[in-house]
Design an enzyme around this catalytic site. Structure first.
Site, PDB file in Angstrom:
ATOM      1  N   PRO A  28       0.815  -1.226   0.000  1.00  0.00           N
ATOM      2  CA  PRO A  28       0.000   0.000   0.000  1.00  0.00           C
ATOM      3  C   PRO A  28       0.846   1.273   0.000  1.00  0.00           C
ATOM      4  O   PRO A  28       0.374   2.332  -0.405  1.00  0.00           O
ATOM      5  CB  PRO A  28      -0.811  -0.093   1.301  1.00  0.00           C
ATOM      6  CG  PRO A  28      -0.732  -1.503   1.724  1.00  0.00           C
ATOM      7  CD  PRO A  28       0.552  -2.057   1.183  1.00  0.00           C
TER       8      PRO A  28
ATOM      9  N   GLU B 125       1.469  -9.695   8.474  1.00  0.00           N
ATOM     10  CA  GLU B 125       1.687  -8.264   8.744  1.00  0.00           C
ATOM     11  C   GLU B 125       2.692  -7.650   7.777  1.00  0.00           C
ATOM     12  O   GLU B 125       2.976  -6.466   7.834  1.00  0.00           O
ATOM     13  CB  GLU B 125       2.156  -8.061  10.180  1.00  0.00           C
ATOM     14  CG  GLU B 125       1.154  -8.515  11.230  1.00  0.00           C
ATOM     15  CD  GLU B 125      -0.218  -7.891  11.048  1.00  0.00           C
ATOM     16  OE1 GLU B 125      -0.313  -6.659  11.030  1.00  0.00           O
ATOM     17  OE2 GLU B 125      -1.195  -8.654  10.918  1.00  0.00           O
TER      18      GLU B 125
ATOM     19  N   ARG C 242      -2.457  -7.281 -20.990  1.00  0.00           N
ATOM     20  CA  ARG C 242      -3.239  -6.787 -22.123  1.00  0.00           C
ATOM     21  C   ARG C 242      -2.544  -5.672 -22.897  1.00  0.00           C
ATOM     22  O   ARG C 242      -3.018  -5.259 -23.963  1.00  0.00           O
ATOM     23  CB  ARG C 242      -4.653  -6.382 -21.686  1.00  0.00           C
ATOM     24  CG  ARG C 242      -4.739  -5.224 -20.747  1.00  0.00           C
ATOM     25  CD  ARG C 242      -6.131  -5.085 -20.159  1.00  0.00           C
ATOM     26  NE  ARG C 242      -7.152  -4.673 -21.129  1.00  0.00           N
ATOM     27  CZ  ARG C 242      -7.180  -3.487 -21.735  1.00  0.00           C
ATOM     28  NH1 ARG C 242      -6.255  -2.602 -21.507  1.00  0.00           N
ATOM     29  NH2 ARG C 242      -8.149  -3.198 -22.596  1.00  0.00           N
TER      30      ARG C 242
ATOM     31  N   ASP D  25      -8.067   2.100 -25.777  1.00  0.00           N
ATOM     32  CA  ASP D  25      -8.577   2.165 -24.416  1.00  0.00           C
ATOM     33  C   ASP D  25      -8.834   3.567 -23.915  1.00  0.00           C
ATOM     34  O   ASP D  25      -8.135   4.495 -24.287  1.00  0.00           O
ATOM     35  CB  ASP D  25      -7.545   1.589 -23.443  1.00  0.00           C
ATOM     36  CG  ASP D  25      -7.581   0.092 -23.442  1.00  0.00           C
ATOM     37  OD1 ASP D  25      -8.510  -0.453 -24.040  1.00  0.00           O
ATOM     38  OD2 ASP D  25      -6.678  -0.499 -22.842  1.00  0.00           O
TER      39      ASP D  25
HETATM   40  N1  4GY Z   1      -3.198  -1.857  -1.482  1.00  0.00           N
HETATM   41  N2  4GY Z   1      -1.616  -2.334  -3.133  1.00  0.00           N
HETATM   42  C1  4GY Z   1      -1.588  -3.749  -1.468  1.00  0.00           C
HETATM   43  C2  4GY Z   1      -1.909  -4.430  -0.208  1.00  0.00           C
HETATM   44  C3  4GY Z   1      -1.367  -6.309   1.253  1.00  0.00           C
HETATM   45  C4  4GY Z   1       1.390  -5.307   3.664  1.00  0.00           C
HETATM   46  C5  4GY Z   1       0.885  -7.696   3.955  1.00  0.00           C
HETATM   47  C6  4GY Z   1      -2.205  -2.600  -1.978  1.00  0.00           C
HETATM   48  O1  4GY Z   1      -0.677  -3.251  -3.352  1.00  0.00           O
HETATM   49  N3  4GY Z   1      -0.663  -4.110  -2.348  1.00  0.00           N
HETATM   50  O2  4GY Z   1      -2.818  -4.067   0.490  1.00  0.00           O
HETATM   51  N4  4GY Z   1      -1.139  -5.498   0.088  1.00  0.00           N
HETATM   52  C7  4GY Z   1      -0.137  -6.456   2.103  1.00  0.00           C
HETATM   53  C8  4GY Z   1       0.181  -5.157   2.790  1.00  0.00           C
HETATM   54  C9  4GY Z   1       1.214  -6.433   4.631  1.00  0.00           C
HETATM   55  C10 4GY Z   1      -0.336  -7.548   3.097  1.00  0.00           C
END
Ligand code: 4GY
Length: 248
Positions: free
Chosen positions: A90, A117, A155, A170
């Site tokens: 994230p 985690e 794609r 697109d």
């Molecule tokens: N949002 N974009 C994401 C995510 C999960 C860290 C383990 C997201 O790309 N990946 O939420 N990944 C991960 C986050 C701990 C799980």
């Protein structure tokens, strides 16, 4: 292009990869996709892939060695220096169409999926080239993001969408939303297809589509028009859209 996915849950990918366009692309050898399980790179009796966090706290952290060995294995298998190791996170760079096009230019993509985690940060520091985020929310693992990235990247590869390469048409390819599409029947529940599309006048149809593409963008995603240099023709079409939207 070769896409390697590093994941503790390879079965999650069989659905998305085994159907429709991604299946055909693999059958036609346009993309090669393989999921590698870090658990297969553990040498202890219980095949342990996670452990408690140093410093304390809740949850488990993925151990570095199994991920390191899994990445090393697929890098050696591809034997290409034109690769990118991407972490699903994230906190990464926002994933969008420009990022998809960029990632599609590599011979090998290695998509690393964290779970629990997260992963030992030494993997991010020493092994990962870049972290990418599909949106500002936290999922239970990187598997769904890896599927989304695989789909959007695949794609872009010539031939994957078929002979008459659709990716160029697109929405987002030219930065605007797509114009509305219609198919038979011409009238359904009393709802008519726009007359111009039945006219056979290709220049007129092209202009209508361009204008409706600008309208959709102006109405639904005006942020995409900010700071964009429009051609004189597009400026005129957008002016028409603006007065029409104000009036109706
Ligand atoms: N949002 N974009 C994401 C995510 C999960 C860290 C383990 C997201 O790309 N990946 O939420 N990944 C991960 C986050 C701990 C799980």
């Amino acid at each position: 292009m070769r896409i390697d996915i590093i994941s503790l849950f390879p079965d999650m990918f069989t659905g998305p990869l085994g159907h429709s366009i991604l299946k055909r692309a693999q059958d036609n050898n346009l993309i090669f996709v393989q999921v590698t399980n870090p658990r297969d790179f553990t040498y202890d009796k219980h095949h342990i892939v996670d452990d408690y966090p140093f410093g304390g706290g809740s949850g488990m952290v993925m151990k570095p060695e199994p991920i390191f060995r899994a990445v090393e294995n697929v890098v050696n298998a591809a034997n290409s220096s034109n690769r990118r190791v991407v972490l699903m996170c994230p906190g990464g760079q926002p994933f969008n169409q420009a990022k998809a096009r960029e990632l599609a230019s590599y011979e090998q993509l290695v998509l690393v999926c964290g779970h629990y985690e997260g992963i030992d940060d030494r993997i991010r520091q020493q092994v990962v080239d870049e972290a990418v985020s599909i949106g500002d929310y936290v999922l239970t693992g990187g598997e769904l993001p890896a599927m989304i990235i695989t789909d959007a990247v695949a794609r872009m590869i010539p031939g994957v969408l078929g002979a008459n390469d659709g990716a160029q048409h697109d929405s987002f390819y030219n930065g605007f939303l797509e114009y509305p599409q219609y198919t038979r029947p011409r009238e359904f529940n009393g709802w008519e297809v726009p007359e111009v599309l039945l006219s056979g006048d290709h220049a007129k149809i092209e202009t209508w589509r361009r204008k409706e593409s600008l309208r959709a963008t102006f109405v639904r995603r005006p942020d995409l028009l900010e700071g964009v240099e429009l051609s004189p023709r597009d400026q005129k079409l957008l002016q028409e859209v603006k007065s029409e939207q104000a009036g109706g």
